[in-house]
Scaffold this motif. Sequence first.
Motif, PDB file in Angstrom:
ATOM      1  N   CYS A 250      -1.462   8.662   2.519  1.00 47.55           N
ATOM      2  CA  CYS A 250      -2.160   9.483   3.503  1.00 47.55           C
ATOM      3  C   CYS A 250      -3.017   8.645   4.427  1.00 47.55           C
ATOM      4  CB  CYS A 250      -3.084  10.485   2.823  1.00 47.55           C
ATOM      5  SG  CYS A 250      -2.226  11.596   1.745  1.00 47.55           S
ATOM      6  N   ILE A 251      -3.647   7.615   3.865  1.00 49.10           N
ATOM      7  CA  ILE A 251      -4.500   6.833   4.749  1.00 49.10           C
ATOM      8  C   ILE A 251      -3.715   5.722   5.436  1.00 49.10           C
ATOM      9  CG2 ILE A 251      -6.646   7.414   3.583  1.00 49.10           C
ATOM     10  CD1 ILE A 251      -6.613   4.841   2.123  1.00 49.10           C
TER      11      ILE A 251
ATOM     12  N   MET B 177       0.826  -1.207   0.000  1.00 38.91           N
ATOM     13  CA  MET B 177       0.000   0.000   0.000  1.00 38.91           C
ATOM     14  C   MET B 177       0.861   1.258   0.000  1.00 38.91           C
ATOM     15  SD  MET B 177      -3.271   0.549   2.412  1.00 38.91           S
ATOM     16  CE  MET B 177      -4.097   2.114   2.281  1.00 38.91           C
TER      17      MET B 177
ATOM     18  N   ALA C 120      -0.279   6.060   6.391  1.00 41.91           N
ATOM     19  CA  ALA C 120       0.719   6.586   7.336  1.00 41.91           C
ATOM     20  C   ALA C 120       0.226   6.668   8.784  1.00 41.91           C
ATOM     21  CB  ALA C 120       1.237   7.943   6.862  1.00 41.91           C
ATOM     22  N   PRO C 121      -0.986   7.177   9.033  1.00 41.51           N
ATOM     23  CA  PRO C 121      -1.416   7.227  10.435  1.00 41.51           C
ATOM     24  C   PRO C 121      -1.444   5.862  11.098  1.00 41.51           C
ATOM     25  CG  PRO C 121      -2.838   8.547   9.063  1.00 41.51           C
ATOM     26  CD  PRO C 121      -1.962   7.785   8.135  1.00 41.51           C
TER      27      PRO C 121
ATOM     28  N   LYS D  32      -2.724   6.183  -5.528  1.00 38.30           N
ATOM     29  CA  LYS D  32      -4.072   6.372  -5.015  1.00 38.30           C
ATOM     30  C   LYS D  32      -4.815   5.040  -4.984  1.00 38.30           C
ATOM     31  CE  LYS D  32      -4.581  11.167  -5.601  1.00 38.30           C
ATOM     32  NZ  LYS D  32      -3.501  11.592  -6.458  1.00 38.30           N
ATOM     33  N   THR D  33      -5.867   4.999  -4.171  1.00 31.73           N
ATOM     34  CA  THR D  33      -6.614   3.745  -4.046  1.00 31.73           C
ATOM     35  C   THR D  33      -7.995   3.922  -4.660  1.00 31.73           C
ATOM     36  OG1 THR D  33      -7.486   4.429  -1.905  1.00 31.73           O
ATOM     37  CG2 THR D  33      -5.435   3.209  -1.894  1.00 31.73           C
ATOM     38  N   PHE D  34      -8.497   2.844  -5.309  1.00 27.52           N
ATOM     39  CA  PHE D  34      -9.830   2.945  -5.915  1.00 27.52           C
ATOM     40  C   PHE D  34     -10.892   2.658  -4.890  1.00 27.52           C
ATOM     41  CE2 PHE D  34     -10.292  -1.545  -5.677  1.00 27.52           C
ATOM     42  CZ  PHE D  34      -9.104  -2.129  -6.083  1.00 27.52           C
ATOM     43  N   PRO D  35     -12.145   3.002  -5.077  1.00 30.93           N
ATOM     44  CA  PRO D  35     -12.611   3.994  -6.043  1.00 30.93           C
ATOM     45  C   PRO D  35     -12.662   5.393  -5.459  1.00 30.93           C
ATOM     46  CG  PRO D  35     -14.500   2.964  -5.011  1.00 30.93           C
ATOM     47  CD  PRO D  35     -13.278   2.453  -4.297  1.00 30.93           C
ATOM     48  N   THR D  36     -12.207   5.541  -4.207  1.00 31.63           N
ATOM     49  CA  THR D  36     -12.311   6.847  -3.568  1.00 31.63           C
ATOM     50  C   THR D  36     -11.212   7.792  -3.993  1.00 31.63           C
ATOM     51  OG1 THR D  36     -11.023   5.902  -1.781  1.00 31.63           O
ATOM     52  CG2 THR D  36     -13.408   5.972  -1.481  1.00 31.63           C
ATOM     53  N   MET D  37     -10.154   7.244  -4.639  1.00 33.33           N
ATOM     54  CA  MET D  37      -9.007   8.064  -5.028  1.00 33.33           C
ATOM     55  C   MET D  37      -8.359   8.750  -3.835  1.00 33.33           C
ATOM     56  SD  MET D  37      -8.771   7.371  -8.069  1.00 33.33           S
ATOM     57  CE  MET D  37      -8.590   8.128  -9.671  1.00 33.33           C
ATOM     58  N   ASP D  38      -8.400   8.087  -2.692  1.00 34.63           N
ATOM     59  CA  ASP D  38      -7.635   8.574  -1.543  1.00 34.63           C
ATOM     60  C   ASP D  38      -6.173   8.400  -1.858  1.00 34.63           C
ATOM     61  OD1 ASP D  38     -10.041   7.216   0.556  1.00 34.63           O
ATOM     62  OD2 ASP D  38      -9.307   9.277   0.725  1.00 34.63           O
ATOM     63  N   CYS D  39      -5.357   9.296  -1.377  1.00 35.25           N
ATOM     64  CA  CYS D  39      -3.924   9.160  -1.497  1.00 35.25           C
ATOM     65  C   CYS D  39      -3.535   8.016  -0.574  1.00 35.25           C
ATOM     66  CB  CYS D  39      -3.299  10.495  -1.098  1.00 35.25           C
ATOM     67  SG  CYS D  39      -1.796  10.413  -0.164  1.00 35.25           S
TER      68      CYS D  39
ATOM     69  N   LEU E 164     -10.629   2.187   4.673  1.00 37.05           N
ATOM     70  CA  LEU E 164      -9.883   1.920   5.899  1.00 37.05           C
ATOM     71  C   LEU E 164     -10.685   1.401   7.067  1.00 37.05           C
ATOM     72  CD1 LEU E 164      -7.117   4.457   6.628  1.00 37.05           C
ATOM     73  CD2 LEU E 164      -7.077   2.335   5.452  1.00 37.05           C
TER      74      LEU E 164
ATOM     75  N   TRP F 230      -8.966  19.434  -3.783  1.00 30.54           N
ATOM     76  CA  TRP F 230      -9.570  18.356  -4.566  1.00 30.54           C
ATOM     77  C   TRP F 230     -10.809  18.780  -5.332  1.00 30.54           C
ATOM     78  CZ3 TRP F 230      -9.276  13.281  -1.161  1.00 30.54           C
ATOM     79  CH2 TRP F 230      -7.984  12.723  -1.318  1.00 30.54           C
TER      80      TRP F 230
ATOM     81  N   LEU G 171      -4.893  11.608  15.124  1.00 26.89           N
ATOM     82  CA  LEU G 171      -3.444  11.493  15.036  1.00 26.89           C
ATOM     83  C   LEU G 171      -2.755  12.777  15.481  1.00 26.89           C
ATOM     84  CD1 LEU G 171      -1.127   9.700  13.906  1.00 26.89           C
ATOM     85  CD2 LEU G 171      -1.330  11.018  11.815  1.00 26.89           C
TER      86      LEU G 171
ATOM     87  N   ALA H 281       3.857  11.023  -6.130  1.00 26.82           N
ATOM     88  CA  ALA H 281       4.637  12.246  -5.917  1.00 26.82           C
ATOM     89  C   ALA H 281       5.963  11.966  -5.234  1.00 26.82           C
ATOM     90  CB  ALA H 281       3.842  13.219  -5.070  1.00 26.82           C
ATOM     91  N   SER H 282       6.042  10.915  -4.439  1.00 22.14           N
ATOM     92  CA  SER H 282       7.306  10.613  -3.766  1.00 22.14           C
ATOM     93  C   SER H 282       8.104   9.580  -4.550  1.00 22.14           C
ATOM     94  CB  SER H 282       7.028  10.099  -2.356  1.00 22.14           C
ATOM     95  OG  SER H 282       6.251   8.931  -2.421  1.00 22.14           O
TER      96      SER H 282
END
Lengths: 430, 143, 592
Positions: free
Chosen positions: A57-58, A42, A60-61, A47-54, C467, C107, C81, A221-222
Amino acid sequence: MTEKAVLVVGGGISGIQASLDLASRGYKVYIVEKSPSIGGRMAQLDKTFPTMDCSMCILAPKMIDCSHHHNVKLLTYSELKSVKGAPGNFAVTILRKPRYVDETKCTGCGNCADHCPVEVPNEFDENLGMRKAIYMPFPQAVPRAMTIDKANCIDCGLCQKMCQAGAVDLKQEPQETELNVGAIVVSVGFDLFDSSQIPTYGYGRHKNVVTALELERLLCASGPTGGHLIRPSDGKIPRKIAFIQCVGSRDRRFGTTYCSSICCKYSVKDAVLIKEHEPNTMVSIFYIDLRAFGKGFQEFVNRAKSEYGVRFVRSSPGEIMENPATRNLSIWYEDTVAGRIENQEFDLVVLCPALVPRSDAKELAKVLGAEVDEYGFFKAANILTSPVDTTVPGIFVCGYALGPKTGDIPDSIMQGSATAARVAETLERV
Amino acid sequence: MQEAKLETEFDPTILAFCCNWCSYAGADLAGTSRFEYPTNVKVIRVMCSGRLDPTFVLSAFRWGADGVLITGCHPGDCHYVQGNYMMERRFGFLKEALGHLGIEPERLRLEWVSAGEGEKFAALVRDATQKIKLLGPNPLKKV
Amino acid sequence: MEEEEPRIGVFICHCGVNIGGVVNVPEVVKYARTLPNVTYAEDNIYTCSEAGLTSIKNAVKEHKLNRVIVASCTPRTHEPLFRSACREAGLNHYLFEMANIREQCSWVHAHQHERATEKAKGLVRMSTARAAWLEPQDEPELEIKDTALVIGGGISGMTSALSIANQGFKVYLVEKEPELGGNLRRLHKLYPTMQDTSEILDPAIKAVNANDKIETLTSTTVSDVTGYVGNFKVTLAKGTEKRDVDVGTIIVACGAVNYTPPKGLHQYGVFPHVVTQLEMDELLRNGKIEKPPERVVMIQCVGARKGEIRAVDLAGFPKSDTARLLSKILKAKKEEGWPYCSKICCMNAIKNAILVKDKFPETDVIILYGDVRVYKEYEDFYSRARECQVKFIKHIEEVTPEITQESEGKLTVTAYDALSGQEISLPCDWVVLSTPMIPHKEEVILARMLKIPISSDGFLMEAHVKLRPVDTQMDGIFLAGVASGPKDVPESIVSAKAAAARAGTLMANKKMRTEALTSVVDEEECFGCGLCEEICTYGAHYLENGKSHTIAALCRGCGACAAECPRRAIAMQHFTDDQVLAQIKAGLTEEL
C-alpha cells in the motif's frame, strides 16, 4: 553536454525514491531493472515494522508515480552492460531483454496466462507458489505488462492466439540501447544468505523450515496461500512457531561477520502479525542480542511481550530435527539465561538469514569500476563523510547495495534522497 | 467478542470532529497501531477545530447524535496558531446552550489530541462511548 | 453550485485483507449503489494499484461521473494519487472525496466484523452526501524563493547547508552557540574508524566558511517564523539585535542532548567517580586520569528502555535469591527514564572501552548490558573489543545495579548476572553510565514556531515514519540529523543530504501549486463588522467600502472566520457549511 539525465540501476524503494526526487526537479531519469517489474524487496513484504503499514500500500503509489512521471523512463527486464566516461558525461549501454510482449499494447488482463500450459515456481513468491511461463510477477506490477520466461516456454503460441490486444510478439530480439547520462545511482539491493549452508538447521530438507522472506509471502494476501499462514508440508495452521535469528550473520564460518541490522526487528513484527492472525499460536524468538533499536521499536518489542505474549529465548539453537511422521521440528538449544539445555517441538521454524550482496553485484561493480568492501557490498568513498558516494566520481549508491548500514526502509529512502542531492550537486557543477 | 446487540442495550451514535493536522492524524495513528475501540464513533475531518461553527454541533444534536466529540491540537500547537483557542471559547458557550435545550452538556466533549497520540484517541473513544451509553439516548429523540 | 446533477462513482477498496478481512466490502458496494446520486459503485483489491486507478478513469469516462469517492485508507497518504487519477480522467480533483475505512475502521475494529461493516456503510454514506455539494476549484500557484534556512550548525546542519549551496542555492546557516560544530565538538573520537572528530568537523567548518553561498550566523537563534512554503519570513535574533530574512525552505537540524542522570541515580552526582560516557570521553581526552585504573565498569541503558516491565524468568535462579530479586525489581519499576532505545550507546560504550584499553592496557573493562545493540558492520568493532579483553556481562536489567563507595575512587558495583543468576560484586575505580540521546528542552519552542508536531518519544515528528523520514507535515520544512531521533554520524549525514535533496527539489522548481482552501466573502450578506479582520492570524481579511475581502495568497484555510462570522457571510472553499452539514446529517440518519 546533453540535458541532465541520470541512470538508476535497480528499481527497489531506494532507487524509486532517488528517481522521484530527481525527476521532480527536471532531470530525466532512466530506471534499469533486471526483473519484469520495479518494486524490489518491499513488494514482497506483507507489513512493515513498527507501524504495521501494508507494504504494498505504501509502495504502490511511488511505483505508479514512476510510471506516470513524464521525466521517468522505465527500462524493466533490462541490464546495464557497460559504462564509459566521467561525471556529467557517461555513455552507458543497456541490454533490453526480450519479454516477447509489447508493453505499449499489453493491458495486463492475464488471459494469456490463463491458457499457458506451463507452470513453474514463482520467484517472487520465493518458489512457494507457481506461475505460468507467461506471467506478471505480482498483481500490482509496474509496468503492468506480461513477460514470457523463454527458458521455460514451450513455444506453443497459445498466448499469442488468446491475446485480444495483439500484444504478444514472439519475434522480439534482445536490444542494446545507448544512453548518455550525467550520473549513475546504484540501488540493486540484497539477496538472502543460503541457509542450506548450515546443514544442522535442515533448510531445504525439512519442509517446515522456511526463511523469513518465504514467511512474508505466506502471510501476504497476494501470496501463494492468499494470506493464510499454513505449513508447507500439510497445509495445516501452525500452532507453535519458532524464529531463529542470525542464521549466517555474525558468523565467522561464512565471512558474514556483520549484523544485518533488520532481522531482529522484522521477526518481532512477524511474530506480532502471526499473533494477530491466530492469537492462540505460541511464538518463540531465539536470539543472541535483541537488536530492537530505531524509532518506536523498543516500545513495539515491549508490546510484543506484554500484549501479544511473544516469547523471547536468548539462545543460538544447535540442531533442528524433523519428526518424519508429523513433519514437526524439534529444536535443541541452550537457554543461556535459564542456564538449561532444552528441547522443544514446533510446527514451523522461520530462519532469519543474513542479508548478502546480490549474486551479480560483483559483476556490476566491475562494469562500473567501483570497489566493493570485504563483504561484497558497494564501498562508500568514506563511510563517515561520503556515505552514498562509490569510489567512482559521479556514481552513487543507496539502499542495501551499500550493505547493512541501511537499517530499514526509512534509511533506504533517506539514502535514495541523499544520492539525489549528490547527483544534483555534481550536475550543477558540470 | 460478542457481536449481537442486546435489545435492551443502548448503542450510541457519536460524531467526532477531527482537525486535519493533529487529531485526525492521531486517529490514524490509533489505526496503524491497531488499538481497538468501539464502532460507535464516526469521524468528520475539518482543517481546524476553529472551523467548527456552533451550528454544526447544535445540528448534530438536533439530528439525533447521542454525543459529539471535538478534537484538536494541544494549546499552543494549533497549525493555524489560534484556531483551537477560538474553539475552546465556543465550547463554553455551547455547553451552556445545550443545557438550555435540555441536552446533558456531558454529551459534548472537547479534547486535545496530537498527531503522535494514537493511544489517547483510542482511549477517548472508549471512554466517551462508555459514558454516553450511561447517559442514555439523546433526549431530543423522544420529542 | 454546479447546474448538472451529481453523478457519483464509489470505489471501495479491499486493500488486500486489511479492509476486506474485516469489512464485508461487497456488501458495502451493494449499499453504496442504493445511495442518492450514486451512479456507479465497484470494489477493488488495491484501488491504489495501476489496475485500480485505470478502473477509476475508465468508470469516469464510461459512466460520465462527475464526483469520485474512494473508500479505503487515510486521505493523508493516498489522496494525491487518486486526485491525479481524477485529473487524468478530466475531472477537477476537488470533486474527489475519500472515506477512511481502514485506519479509522477496519484496523481499529478488527474483531467486530459486522459492526465495522455497518460503520463503513455509514462513512460511505457521509462521503456521498458531502460529495454532492463539492465544487471544482482552481489552485493558486506559489513562488518558491531560492534561499534556504538551516537551523543548527552541527555536522548535520553543515552537511545540509553545503549540499544546498552546492546545488546552487543560497543558505542561511543559523547556530545558537558562538561556534559551529554542535555535539561533535564535545566528542573526542568517532567509531568505528577511531579517528578524531576534528578530522571530519574541521573540513566541514572550513568548507562552510569558504562557501560564498552560505551565510553563517552564530550566536543567533530563530525567534519567529511566519509564512508558508516558498515564502517563510524568519526573524533571527542575536542578543538584542533582530533581523528578518525571507526563505523558501527550512531545514531543522537542531540536534539533541545527552541525558544527564538525576542526582543519586547510580550515585551519579554523589560519588565523584561515577560519570557519564561523555564525561569519560572528556577525562580521557584531557588526560585527567593519571593513574591507570584497576577496573572500569560501564552500565548500559541508564535512563533508556525504561517504563515497561520486562518479564523475567526467575525459574532458573536459586530460590533463596528470588524474594530479594523480586523486591529489587519492584523498586526498579519506579525508575524514571525514556522508553526508547537510543541506538548508539552500545557502540559509544565500546568505543570508550577500547580507548581506555588503548591508554591503559592493564585496566579491566567490564560492560554490563541487557542486549548488545551494535549493528551493521559494527559487529566487527564489537569483536575487536572482545579481542582487547573488554568483558561483556549480561545483567538482569530489572534489578538496578547498586553502587557503594569505600573511598574516592574505590567503588563496588553489585549486579545480577543474567546467565548464572548469581549476584556479582565488582570492585572498580570508575563507573561509567551510558545514557540516551534526548531532545532539547527548547525543541518544543521551535516545534511550535514551525507548527510541526512532536512524536511520543519527544523528538520532532516526520511526516511518515517509513515513507517520508525527512519531511514534516509542513510543506517546505525538513528534518536533518538527530532532531528526529538518535542516529550515528553517517546516518546523520545521510539524513542531512536527504533533507537537502528534498529542499533543493522544491527550490529548483521555483513554483508549486497550493490547496484551494481559501475563504470567500459573500458581499451581499456581509455587513462590515470587521470581526474576520480582527481574528485572522494571517491578516488575510481586509475591509473596503464597508465589506470584507479575502487576500487568497495569505489565507491558510483554517475556517475560523467562517465560524465566527455573525452573518454566516463567509464560505470556506471545499469545507462549506453545506458540505459539512450534509456529512453530519448523513452520519446520523439514513434520510438525506
